[in-house]
Design a protein around this motif. Structure first.
Motif, mmCIF file in Angstrom:
data_model
loop_
_atom_site.group_PDB
_atom_site.id
_atom_site.type_symbol
_atom_site.label_atom_id
_atom_site.label_comp_id
_atom_site.label_asym_id
_atom_site.label_seq_id
_atom_site.Cartn_x
_atom_site.Cartn_y
_atom_site.Cartn_z
ATOM 1 N N THR A 159 46.208 48.729 33.499
ATOM 2 C CA THR A 159 45.161 48.879 32.500
ATOM 3 C C THR A 159 43.848 48.314 33.020
ATOM 4 O OG1 THR A 159 45.497 46.741 31.442
ATOM 5 C CG2 THR A 159 46.864 48.557 30.649
ATOM 6 N N GLY A 160 42.775 48.987 32.741
ATOM 7 C CA GLY A 160 41.443 48.529 33.132
ATOM 8 C C GLY A 160 40.501 49.709 33.286
ATOM 9 N N GLY B 44 44.324 43.125 31.546
ATOM 10 C CA GLY B 44 44.095 43.049 30.102
ATOM 11 C C GLY B 44 44.948 42.029 29.389
ATOM 12 N N GLU C 134 37.930 49.836 34.983
ATOM 13 C CA GLU C 134 37.391 49.927 36.343
ATOM 14 C C GLU C 134 38.360 50.571 37.326
ATOM 15 O OE1 GLU C 134 38.915 47.524 34.983
ATOM 16 O OE2 GLU C 134 39.674 45.990 36.337
ATOM 17 N N ASP D 139 40.693 50.566 28.999
ATOM 18 C CA ASP D 139 40.780 49.432 28.077
ATOM 19 C C ASP D 139 40.398 49.858 26.666
ATOM 20 O OD1 ASP D 139 41.645 47.400 29.784
ATOM 21 O OD2 ASP D 139 39.623 47.113 30.582
ATOM 22 N N HIS E 272 41.894 44.723 24.716
ATOM 23 C CA HIS E 272 42.913 44.744 25.759
ATOM 24 C C HIS E 272 44.331 44.778 25.217
ATOM 25 C CE1 HIS E 272 40.062 43.338 29.168
ATOM 26 N NE2 HIS E 272 39.643 44.424 28.545
HETATM 27 MG MG MG Z 1 41.010 44.436 33.076
#
Ligand code: MG
Ligand code: AMP
Length: 709
Positions: free
Chosen positions: A490-491, A557, A493, A533, A565
């Motif tokens: 997860t993220g 997260g 970016e 996210d 998150h």
């Molecule tokens: Mg993250």
């Protein structure tokens, strides 16, 4: 031979009047299992029950089905009895004799005590039969077992040594009067033999290969399963549950187990004593007796920390995790050749000793030690040679035989001299003494005796374990189904490595690493991809993933602060406990549930994700998969580095063993440095207390291999 299609189990009764009209314990119960379904019926008299049985067997035969019918009373008496009654050391003539003597009416009244007294009269002393109502005075039938004397027969049959709680067949009255059930049961079985002729065989006196096979069974072999059912349903009648579970267990038993049960009878059993079908395979029976249950579930609050706990030491976190978890998988049978890496679901015991027979440990010459002296030895050589798998005649005293490694010692051979220590001259073998008795031989069962534990439940099978199982005759094992583990990154970016190098974003390094770890640990890893996210995105992924997986590993997260998150989602819509673990690297670890599926939220930072996976996820997943709680094996080595360490937390350093056997640490502790975990071949674990390390100090080094890598 065709396998059995139908399994009938009968709980017989020795009542002297009809059983109550309302189904009750003291009556005849018959279970009939076929096509995956088990039906039970209740019978008030023996003659009605016998009529039903005959019809049932008749129609099975007409449908070309094979039936195994089990009865809960002994088919034979202890050794020595049959000879006196019929002049033959065999059980079936006793059946015919009883069929002539016993009178049993349509309302269950019968003459069994009189017949027993007549049989007693044929033996010296008092007995062996005993037990009768106080009001019924039959000469020659004592009412107490202790009143018997000098009748000369054993109290129990051979098989009863293996089922110590089974009652002896001499007892005719009060609890478990198996003796009366026999007297009033065998004549009906004899009638079935007459009716069905060659279509029926009685095991173990006859081979179990006819369309109808009668066998003796003992419902208490299933007591563990029966008790479980009775605890859950307090209105159930024990006798009904027993026959139902036993018929179903026999019906669902793998063929190899049933074959093993049939092979267990001893020679005495095959002639006159009879044998209980199922002795020796109790574990398999109990495993198959109960209906398939859904995989067990964990309690949703098993990760909750007590109020007020802030920083959790690693050791405490591990203890809590261990206590909260249990297996969530079911079981399946697999061939041993396909079982590598699987978690064993039932302890396996040796079906045959290894080695099965005493044999030679070398190539050489075998002889009887008692036939040689101490000095210069010359023995005439037998023409034959003994090799593994070849039958060899006995070797006469004072002779020797050429014998090859692994060959069973022929009769007359107990010692072997090494080929290199001998010379052959004119049909003789010549060698120097003294030779130790039993030299160069291996005893039968010296590796494992029959019945000894080969591998215990929960073990993860490795290549040598497959050899172990096979050597003692196990070709198929029950293992836990593979734990299905979904892996999610997860993220916002995160990007895939297929994205162009110029793109913004961080390549998702955790997913391939975690998936590979999960698979190395023997689980079924599923790639759940990358989630942005955003609550809706993560929710959708978790919803789908929780349907198809037994556990979910996420990374990123995990911090409590950020509302969008994973932690926030689990907190508001699932269950979650955030464990702030006193360790470096590693930030909080999330432990929660989404739709009853455990979720392990690892830190996003790849170094921390890796270390937390090794320390926490590995033992946790092992337990969920039916395996043991794993504790990595570490070794004390000398440090080749210096380090200042703060008190109050545990630290894991990326480490590697150098040429001189001392352990080096990675040059930087920067938690973003993935090159460090790739460079390392293990971790140095520094305990929670404060300590400065200088080169030469002993430190605990745990190789990656100890974490199953
Ligand atoms: Mg993250
Ligand atoms: P987070 O726990 O989401 O705050 O992430 C901590 C750090 O780890 C951030 O710098 C993330 O960019 C990085 N990170 C998170 N997930 C991954 C991943 N799958 N691969 C590489 N780096 C990641």
């Amino acid at each position: 031979m065709k396998p059995f299609d139908r399994f009938v189990v009968v709980d017989w009764s020795a009542r002297s009047a009809p059983s109550p009209a309302t189904p009750s314990a003291d009556a005849i119960w018959i279970a009939n299992h076929a096509d995956g379904e088990t039906k039970t019926s209740y019978w008030r008299t023996r003659s009605e029950a016998a009529g039903h049985l005959a019809e049932l067997l008749e129609s099975a035969l007409a449908n070309n089905e094979r039936t195994l019918a089990g009865f809960d009373f002994p088919f034979g008496y202890p050794r020595g009895f049959a000879q006196t009654i019929t002049g033959e050391e065999a059980a079936l003539p006793v059946w015919a004799w009883l069929a002539r003597q016993i009178e049993d009416t349509a309302t269950n009244s019968n003459n069994r005590f009189v017949v027993a007294a007549e049989m007693n009269a044929r033996f010296p002393g008092i007995g062996p039969f005993w037990g009768r109502p106080k009001t019924l005075d039959v000469a020659g039938l004592p009412d107490k077992g202790s009143a018997r004397d000098n009748h000369g027969l054993p109290e129990k049959r051979g098989v009863e040594a293996l089922v110590p709680r089974a009652q002896a067949c001499w007892k005719l009255y009060t609890t478990g009067s198996v003796g009366s059930q026999m007297l009033l049961g065998l004549p009906y079985l004899h009638a079935l033999r007459e009716t069905f002729g060659k279509s029926l065989s009685v095991w173990p006196f006859e081979a179990p290969d006819a369309p109808i096979v009668l066998a003796e069974i003992y419902p208490s072999l299933l007591s563990a399963s029966v008790d479980a059912v009775l605890r859950a349903d307090t209105t159930a009648i024990k006798d009904e549950v027993q026959v139902r579970l036993l018929a179903r267990a026999l019906g669902r038993l793998p063929k190899s187990d049933l074959t093993r049960a049939f092979a267990a009878a001893t020679e005495a059993a095959e002639h006159e004593e009879g044998w209980i079908l199922g002795v020796g395979i109790e574990e398999a029976l109990n495993r198959t007796a109960l209906p398939e249950t859904a995989a067990p579930q964990l309690k949703n609050d098993c990760f909750a920390l007590p109020p007020g706990v802030d920083w959790v030491p690693v050791e405490d976190a591990l203890v809590r995790l261990r206590e909260g978890l249990s297996p969530v998988v079911t079981t399946e049978g697999v061939a041993v050749t396909d079982a590598e890496g699987r978690y064993l679901a039932a302890t396996q015991t040796a079906r045959r000793a290894h080695p099965p027979k005493a044999n030679s440990a070398v190539d050489g010459y075998g002889f009887a030690h008692a036939s040689i002296g101490d000095g210069h030895i010359v023995l005439p050589l037998a023409a034959q040679a003994a090799a593994a798998g070849r039958a060899v005649k006995a070797v006469p005293h004072g002779h020797a035989i050429r014998i090859l490694t692994g060959a069973a010692l022929p009769k007359g051979v107990d010692t072997v001299v090494l080929e290199e220590d001998t010379r052959i001259a004119e049909g003789h073998v010549v060698f120097g003494g003294p030779v130790k008795p039993g030299a160069n031989t291996r005893a039968a069962g010296e590796d494992l005796v029959e019945g000894a534990t080969a591998i215990t439940k929960g073990a993860r099978l490795r290549p040598p374990d497959l050899a172990m199982l096979t050597s003692v005759g196990i070709g198929e094992v029950e293992v836990f189904t593979k734990l299905r583990v979904g892996v999610l990154s997860t993220g916002d970016e995160l990007i895939e490595p297929t994205s162009a190098p110029g793109d913004h974003g961080i390549y998702d390094a955790n997913r391939p690493m975690l998936l590979s770890l999960v698979r190395r640990w023997g689980h079924f890893g599923t790639d759940l991809g990358i989630s942005a996210d955003r609550r809706e995105v993560v929710r959708t992924v978790l919803d789908a993933a929780s349907k198809a997986n037994d556990a979910i590993l996420t990374s990123g997260g995990a911090s409590a602060g950020d509302e969008d998150h994973v932690s926030a989602l689990l907190r508001t819509e699932g269950t979650v406990a955030t464990w702030r673990i006193a360790m470096k690297p590693g930030r909080p670890l999330l432990l929660g549930f989404w739709n009853d599926v455990p979720v392990f939220g690892l830190p996003g930072n790849p170094v921390a994700a890796f270390v937390c996976a090794l320390i926490f996820a590995r033992p946790a997943l092992s337990v969920l998969a039916g395996g043991p709680w794993t504790e990595p094996q570490g070794y004390t080595l000398r440090a080749a580095f210096s380090k200042r360490k703060k008190a109050g937390r545990r630290e894991y350093l990326r480490a590697r063993v150098g040429q001189d056997g001392s352990v080096e640490a990675f040059k930087s502790e920067g938690s973003g440095r993935i090159s460090g975990i790739s460079w390392a071949d293990g971790l140095v674990e520094l305990e929670d207390g404060t300590r400065d390390i200088t080169p030469g100090d002993p430190v605990r080094y745990i190789p990656f291999a100890s974490f199953g890598l």
